[in-house]
Design an enzyme around this catalytic site. Structure first.
Site, short mmCIF file in Angstrom:
data_model
loop_
_atom_site.label_atom_id
_atom_site.label_comp_id
_atom_site.label_asym_id
_atom_site.label_seq_id
_atom_site.Cartn_x
_atom_site.Cartn_y
_atom_site.Cartn_z
N GLY A 160 -0.22 5.09 -0.88
CA GLY A 160 -1.21 5.80 -0.08
C GLY A 160 -0.61 6.99 0.65
O GLY A 160 0.55 7.35 0.44
N GLN A 161 -1.42 7.59 1.52
CA GLN A 161 -0.99 8.80 2.21
C GLN A 161 0.29 8.57 3.03
O GLN A 161 1.24 9.34 2.93
CB GLN A 161 -2.11 9.32 3.14
CG GLN A 161 -1.81 10.69 3.71
CD GLN A 161 -2.67 11.05 4.92
OE1 GLN A 161 -3.40 10.20 5.46
NE2 GLN A 161 -2.58 12.28 5.37
N ILE B 183 -3.86 11.46 10.34
CA ILE B 183 -2.53 11.90 9.90
C ILE B 183 -2.68 13.09 8.95
O ILE B 183 -3.44 13.03 7.98
CB ILE B 183 -1.77 10.75 9.19
CG1 ILE B 183 -1.74 9.48 10.06
CG2 ILE B 183 -0.36 11.19 8.81
CD1 ILE B 183 -0.98 9.57 11.34
N ASP C 154 -1.05 -7.13 -5.09
CA ASP C 154 -2.40 -7.11 -4.53
C ASP C 154 -2.32 -8.01 -3.31
O ASP C 154 -2.06 -9.21 -3.43
CB ASP C 154 -3.39 -7.67 -5.57
CG ASP C 154 -4.79 -7.83 -4.99
OD1 ASP C 154 -4.99 -7.54 -3.78
OD2 ASP C 154 -5.69 -8.24 -5.75
N ASP D 233 2.18 -1.66 -4.46
CA ASP D 233 0.78 -1.25 -4.32
C ASP D 233 -0.02 -1.99 -5.39
O ASP D 233 0.55 -2.53 -6.33
CB ASP D 233 0.63 0.27 -4.50
CG ASP D 233 -0.62 0.83 -3.82
OD1 ASP D 233 -0.49 1.48 -2.77
OD2 ASP D 233 -1.74 0.60 -4.33
N ILE D 234 -1.34 -1.98 -5.20
CA ILE D 234 -2.22 -2.57 -6.22
C ILE D 234 -2.40 -1.60 -7.37
O ILE D 234 -2.71 -1.99 -8.49
CB ILE D 234 -3.58 -2.97 -5.58
CG1 ILE D 234 -4.40 -3.86 -6.48
CG2 ILE D 234 -4.38 -1.73 -5.17
CD1 ILE D 234 -5.65 -4.42 -5.81
N TYR E 276 -14.48 -0.58 9.60
CA TYR E 276 -13.03 -0.29 9.65
C TYR E 276 -12.50 -0.58 11.05
O TYR E 276 -11.48 -1.26 11.22
CB TYR E 276 -12.83 1.18 9.27
CG TYR E 276 -11.40 1.68 9.37
CD1 TYR E 276 -10.40 1.18 8.54
CD2 TYR E 276 -11.07 2.69 10.28
CE1 TYR E 276 -9.10 1.67 8.63
CE2 TYR E 276 -9.77 3.18 10.36
CZ TYR E 276 -8.79 2.66 9.54
OH TYR E 276 -7.50 3.15 9.62
N GLY F 13 0.83 -1.22 0.00
CA GLY F 13 0.00 0.00 0.00
C GLY F 13 0.86 1.25 0.00
O GLY F 13 0.49 2.28 0.58
P1 NAD Z 1 -4.43 5.11 2.05
O1 NAD Z 1 -5.87 4.79 1.83
O2 NAD Z 1 -3.96 6.47 1.73
O3 NAD Z 1 -3.53 4.07 1.25
C1 NAD Z 1 -3.79 2.69 1.24
C2 NAD Z 1 -3.10 2.09 0.03
O4 NAD Z 1 -3.43 0.70 0.01
C3 NAD Z 1 -3.56 2.69 -1.30
O5 NAD Z 1 -2.45 3.16 -2.05
C4 NAD Z 1 -4.26 1.54 -2.01
O6 NAD Z 1 -4.05 1.53 -3.42
C5 NAD Z 1 -3.60 0.34 -1.35
N1 NAD Z 1 -4.42 -0.88 -1.43
C6 NAD Z 1 -5.76 -1.00 -1.29
N2 NAD Z 1 -6.12 -2.27 -1.48
C7 NAD Z 1 -5.00 -2.99 -1.74
C8 NAD Z 1 -4.72 -4.34 -2.00
N3 NAD Z 1 -5.68 -5.27 -2.08
N4 NAD Z 1 -3.43 -4.71 -2.19
C9 NAD Z 1 -2.43 -3.79 -2.14
N5 NAD Z 1 -2.64 -2.49 -1.91
C10 NAD Z 1 -3.91 -2.09 -1.70
O7 NAD Z 1 -4.10 4.72 3.56
P2 NAD Z 1 -3.00 5.37 4.54
O8 NAD Z 1 -3.61 6.59 5.10
O9 NAD Z 1 -1.69 5.45 3.86
O10 NAD Z 1 -2.99 4.28 5.70
C11 NAD Z 1 -2.00 3.28 5.82
C12 NAD Z 1 -2.31 2.46 7.06
O11 NAD Z 1 -2.37 3.32 8.21
C13 NAD Z 1 -3.67 1.73 7.02
O12 NAD Z 1 -3.55 0.50 7.69
C14 NAD Z 1 -4.57 2.65 7.82
O13 NAD Z 1 -5.65 1.94 8.39
C15 NAD Z 1 -3.60 3.17 8.88
N6 NAD Z 1 -4.05 4.44 9.45
C16 NAD Z 1 -4.05 5.58 8.70
C17 NAD Z 1 -4.49 6.77 9.27
C18 NAD Z 1 -4.50 8.07 8.49
O14 NAD Z 1 -4.99 9.10 8.99
N7 NAD Z 1 -3.97 8.12 7.28
C19 NAD Z 1 -4.94 6.79 10.60
C20 NAD Z 1 -4.95 5.60 11.32
C21 NAD Z 1 -4.49 4.43 10.74
#
Ligand code: NAD
Length: 319
Positions: free
Chosen positions: A11-12, A172, A53, A34-35, A142, A8
């Site tokens: 992602g952010q 975040i 994936d 990433d996917i 979630y 992943g």
């Molecule tokens: P995000 O949604 O920005 O990124 C998630 C990434 O996972 C995306 O790039 C998406 O393409 C990828 N993804 C989705 N399905 C997939 C799959 N089947 N296989 C491979 N990749 C896949 O999330 P984030 O904000 O970067 O969060 C990362 C982690 O931190 C997560 O576990 C989230 O629950 C946790 N988290 C984030 C926050 C926040 O505020 N950003 C807060 C608490 C916890």
């Protein structure tokens, strides 16, 4: 941590963790995945990128073997607001994806960082100074997946000695990549709108307190925990961590110091408001401070100043 895989990674959090880890551990030792297809600008930055994936165990296996991975930062997930719109997908990605990663980690003796969230708490959890160990009865899919993930991590540690570690991240805040559909996303959107249009309509009510953290602190938390002496860790999944707790009105007031004619308006989204109301106002992160020296560098004031400076450069707006 010699050879690291990030799932992943687009992602952010992942998009900034890639650079952070590559600076620390070497460009060739951090494999991003990433996917989603890799954007042009990520390709230009160099480094290894693989398509994974997480629902396809074979794809994870082949990358783990190919690069002899010893540590996985498992960030692939579906976040709270998107999860409520598609609970089945949230369950599949957050549970089956994590299960695949843990099984592979068991076989190949990898350490695993899998972040949990403030979403593991629910309406019956104490809202202020929420303890490390307390009631966890979340009302979102979630949150359910995150509680299950914490328990799975603990189970793989106690049963198979897989080195699983995690933190409960709050919302975040970052300027590099937009958040992926969570309830705390307003705290990022507000900066973009303040700089571009000098006004923002918030989907949460003005007095909704939530824990938040600036991205540099989130990266520091993840890496410090993974580098921590395991003998000092009284918990595995997952440590409360926080940096600041504020409501939209307080954030808007801080932004006004830099953009005086900025105005905030409110059109509450009932679904996201209900989620936010079920989460704590402020976590107690004493255990993280004591066990592995957690201490954030940014608060509301310093984070707001830095966000506005960096985002102005990114959006190329001066003045
Ligand atoms: P995000 O949604 O920005 O990124 C998630 C990434 O996972 C995306 O790039 C998406 O393409 C990828 N993804 C989705 N399905 C997939 C799959 N089947 N296989 C491979 N990749 C896949 O999330 P984030 O904000 O970067 O969060 C990362 C982690 O931190 C997560 O576990 C989230 O629950 C946790 N988290 C984030 C926050 C926040 O505020 N950003 C807060 C608490 C916890």
């Amino acid at each position: 941590m010699k050879r690291i895989l990030i799932t992943g990674a687009l992602g952010q959090i992942g998009s900034e963790l890639i650079t952070f880890l590559r600076k620390r551990y070497g460009q060739e030792n951090v494999i991003a995945s990433d996917i989603k297809p890799i954007p042009e600008e990520t390709i230009k930055q160099g480094g290894i990128f693989e398509h994974i994936d997480c629902l396809d165990a074979q794809e994870i296996y082949s990358v783990i073997k190919k690069y002899r991975i010893d540590t996985i930062f498992h960030l692939a997930a579906v976040l709270s607001a998107i999860g409520e719109k598609n609970p089945q997908l949230a369950w599949k990605v957050n549970i089956n994806g994590l299960y695949n990663v843990l099984e592979i980690a068991r076989e190949y003796k990898c350490a695993v960082f899998s972040p949990s969230s403030i979403a593991v708490f629910g309406p019956s959890t104490p809202k202020d100074n929420t303890p490390q160990e307390t009631i966890q009865r979340p009302s979102t899919i979630y949150g359910l997946t995150k509680v299950t993930g914490e328990l799975l991590g603990d189970y793989y540690y106690s049963k198979y000695r897989v080195d699983t570690r995690g933190v409960r991240f709050p919302g975040i805040i970052s300027y590099a990549t937009l958040p992926g559909g969570g309830t705390t996303d307003y705290a990022v959107e507000i900066f973009y709108q303040a700089i571009k249009n000098k006004k923002y309509t918030c989907f949460l009510d003005k007095d909704t307190y939530l824990d938040m953290m600036y991205m540099p602190d989130a990266l520091k938390a993840a890496v410090s925990l993974m580098e921590a002496d395991p003998s000092r860790l009284k918990h595995r999944n997952a440590y409360n961590v926080t940096a600041e707790s504020f409501n939209p009105e307080q954030l808007a007031r801080e932004i006004k110091k830099y953009i005086p004619d900025f105005e905030i308006y409110y059109t509450v989204d009932p679904m996201r408001q209900e989620i936010a109301d079920s989460w704590p106002n402020r976590l107690d992160d004493t255990a993280a401070r004591e066990d592995w020296g957690w201490s954030p560098d940014y608060d509301l004031k310093t984070m707001t100043k830095d966000m506005i400076e960096k985002l102005k450069v990114k959006l190329q707006i001066s003045g």
